[in-house]
Design a protein around this motif. Structure first.
Motif, short mmCIF file in Angstrom:
data_model
loop_
_atom_site.label_atom_id
_atom_site.label_comp_id
_atom_site.label_asym_id
_atom_site.label_seq_id
_atom_site.Cartn_x
_atom_site.Cartn_y
_atom_site.Cartn_z
N LYS A 396 0.83 -1.21 0.00
CA LYS A 396 0.00 0.00 0.00
C LYS A 396 0.86 1.25 0.00
O LYS A 396 0.56 2.23 -0.71
CB LYS A 396 -0.93 0.00 1.21
CG LYS A 396 -1.90 1.18 1.24
CD LYS A 396 -2.88 1.04 2.40
CE LYS A 396 -3.87 2.21 2.40
NZ LYS A 396 -4.87 2.09 3.50
N LEU A 397 1.94 1.25 0.79
CA LEU A 397 2.82 2.42 0.84
C LEU A 397 3.41 2.71 -0.54
O LEU A 397 3.44 3.86 -0.99
CB LEU A 397 3.92 2.21 1.87
CG LEU A 397 4.96 3.35 1.98
CD1 LEU A 397 4.27 4.67 2.33
CD2 LEU A 397 6.04 3.00 3.02
N ARG A 398 3.88 1.68 -1.22
CA ARG A 398 4.45 1.88 -2.57
C ARG A 398 3.39 2.43 -3.53
O ARG A 398 3.68 3.31 -4.36
CB ARG A 398 5.02 0.57 -3.11
CG ARG A 398 6.32 0.14 -2.42
CD ARG A 398 6.91 -1.08 -3.11
NE ARG A 398 8.10 -1.56 -2.44
CZ ARG A 398 9.32 -1.06 -2.63
NH1 ARG A 398 9.49 -0.05 -3.48
NH2 ARG A 398 10.35 -1.55 -1.98
N GLU A 399 2.17 1.93 -3.42
CA GLU A 399 1.09 2.41 -4.30
C GLU A 399 0.83 3.89 -4.06
O GLU A 399 0.66 4.67 -5.02
CB GLU A 399 -0.19 1.61 -4.04
CG GLU A 399 -0.15 0.18 -4.56
CD GLU A 399 -1.39 -0.60 -4.15
OE1 GLU A 399 -2.21 -0.07 -3.37
OE2 GLU A 399 -1.53 -1.77 -4.61
N LYS A 400 0.79 4.30 -2.80
CA LYS A 400 0.49 5.69 -2.48
C LYS A 400 1.65 6.62 -2.87
O LYS A 400 1.42 7.76 -3.27
CB LYS A 400 0.17 5.84 -0.99
CG LYS A 400 -1.08 5.08 -0.55
CD LYS A 400 -2.29 5.49 -1.36
CE LYS A 400 -3.53 4.72 -0.96
NZ LYS A 400 -4.72 5.09 -1.77
N ILE A 401 2.86 6.13 -2.75
CA ILE A 401 4.01 6.93 -3.19
C ILE A 401 3.94 7.14 -4.70
O ILE A 401 4.18 8.26 -5.20
CB ILE A 401 5.34 6.24 -2.80
CG1 ILE A 401 5.53 6.27 -1.28
CG2 ILE A 401 6.53 6.92 -3.48
CD1 ILE A 401 6.72 5.48 -0.79
#
Length: 510
Positions: A396-401
């Motif tokens: 999720k963090l990579r997607e939001k970045i």
């Protein structure tokens, strides 16, 4: 006042020295308590300072990584041909593709002496005056450049002087095979010049193999018109020439910056430069923060919960003498345990940091982005034993970045005097600074005197009590010795009288 004579049991047959030592052990017990209290305060001071070191490390990580655009919003730059053009980009650079066609590389101007030079003669101190123009057409910080050559200087020392002058900005060497002197401008560009306008300097450069140097001319100007002629030993510098996205332009250097992208031209040819957000860099910075935060609060929570063993006070010197090093180590491990158990400063600091992390970030700059860590995949561990450690949903963090790196940067760094609008990193730094300050008031720091912090003032008071008690112990010990000495003298006199009477009685009978 101490007695000058101590009689150690000659008359009574008693071990007076040991008796006094045993009596003084009892008298010294309050002093041992004071010294143990002092040791506990010193250990507690050191524990506090170690907590401050942890907090300072966390603050440094946040500042160097989360608050700097150059760390959080890094750009990834690729070149279709690194041998032609390479590039880097700062955080403000746009995500674009740029095509560059390089038609000419920037080069440095070079002057080569005409004559062979093996040595020079400098009879008196000589001041050289050289007017310098750099490759971009601008003069150096100091112009003209003056260099004083001392009498007796050698060719090698003169070359060293020319090389070491930052305003002259040249590299000079002598080719040992041909004996010629080569002077090259350190910077590139077509407008570089070294101009001599006085006879003294011109004559000196003639010794360096530049016989055409004359007043009012460049080093190698044959006709005195201020220009360098083609047949002279001069290689003019050139400007870099290139076409960028169809626009033809030039620079005096091969490295230059346009719209936040720094290009380095290497040879003629064509390359496409692509700039994009470095999502891996931001991910690694945030993950590094979570790891560092978890490490710090884990160690602080361990201190807050550490067992206190009150049956293990600090050892006295006498007790240590009766123990092995391993026994001392194990004992002191328990004696040092739990000195910060339940500490209000640390507990309050951790609570405030948790609030900093999970209070919603509000404000106009946030409405189109993210306002809470949970929105980018960072939550608190459900296990209460973890003490508020953070957990990352890496996917999720990579997607939001990838979705909005600028919004994530604002989530951490939104600037405001209003707490609710302040970014998470800024809140944390404020809390850490406040907590460190409170700990310093309690336990000081390395360069502080004891008078400057609470535990230090307690240590001063205890030292004063120890000094007074040690003076009192000396008086008590002297009193014991006076009493036992008086006893010994009395026994000795009684023995002498008894002996006298026995001698008188039995002596008379004979």
């Amino acid at each position: 006042m101490a007695s000058n004579m101590r009689i150690g049991g000659l008359a009574s047959g008693m071990d007076i020295d040991q008796i006094v030592k045993d009596l003084m052990k009892v008298e010294r017990m309050p002093l041992d308590k004071l010294k143990q209290k002092k040791q506990i305060l010193e250990w507690q001071r050191d524990d506090y300072r170690s907590m401050n070191t942890l907090l300072q490390d966390l603050d440094n990580y946040i500042f160097n990584n989360l608050t700097l655009q150059s760390s959080m919003l890094k750009k990834k730059v690729t070149s279709s041909d690194e041998s032609v053009v390479s590039a880097t980009a700062n955080a403000s650079a746009a995500n674009i593709s740029t095509t560059i066609n390089v038609t000419k590389i920037a080069t440095s101007a070079t002057w080569i002496s005409v004559d062979r030079v093996d040595s020079i003669t400098v009879d008196t101190d000589t001041t050289l005056t050289i007017f310098v123009t750099n490759g971009d057409g601008n003069p150096p910080a100091t112009n003209p450049v003056t260099i004083t050559v001392k009498a007796g200087a050698t060719l090698d020392s003169v070359i060293s002087q020319l090389n070491n002058d930052p305003n002259l900005g040249v590299t000079v060497f002598r080719d040992t095979k041909t004996g010629k002197i080569v002077i090259t401008k350190k910077d590139t560009g077509s407008q570089a010049s070294l101009v001599i306008r006085d006879d003294t300097t011109a004559q000196f450069f003639q010794q360096l193999g530049f016989p055409k140097a004359a007043t009012g001319s460049k080093l190698e100007d044959t006709d005195g018109d201020g220009d360098v002629d083609a047949q002279d030993s001069f290689i003019a510098g050139t400007d870099a020439q290139f076409t960028i996205n169809g626009f033809t332009t030039s620079r005096s250097t091969n490295t230059f910056t346009i719209n936040g992208v720094t290009y380095t031209l290497k040879k003629e040819g064509t390359a496409t430069i692509t700039t994009s957000s470095d999502t891996d860099a931001m991910f690694n910075v945030i993950k590094g923060f979570v790891d560092k935060y978890n490490e710090v609060i884990g160690k602080i929570n361990a201190e807050l919960k550490e067992e206190r063993y009150r049956d293990y006070p600090p050892l006295t010197d006498e007790q240590k003498e009766a123990m092995t090093e391993k026994q001392i180590e194990l004992w002191e491990e328990k004696a040092k345990s739990g000195l910060l158990r339940g500490d209000s400063i640390l507990s309050s600091g951790l609570s405030k940091m948790r609030m900093d992390l999970y209070t919603k970030v509000e404000g106009a700059n946030i409405t189109s982005g993210f306002s809470q860590l949970a929105e980018i995949g960072i939550t608190t561990s459900p296990n209460y034993l973890d003490g508020g450690k953070l957990i990352i949903d890496e996917t999720k963090l990579r997607e939001k970045i990838q979705e909005n790196p600028d919004a994530i940067y604002r989530l951490f760094n939104n600037d405001s005097t209003n707490y609710s609008e302040k970014g998470i990193a800024r809140r944390l730094r404020d809390t850490i600074k406040d907590t460190i300050g409170k700990i310093e008031q309690k336990a000081g720091k390395t360069l502080w005197t004891n008078q400057q912090f609470a535990i230090g003032r307690d240590l001063i008071q205890i030292d004063s009590q120890i000094d007074r008690f040690e003076d009192r112990l000396k008086q008590i010990e002297d009193r014991y010795w006076r009493q036992f000495t008086a006893m010994e003298k009395a026994i000795q006199r009684a023995n002498e009288q008894s002996l006298y009477l026995m001698n008188a009685f039995f002596g008379g009978a004979q």
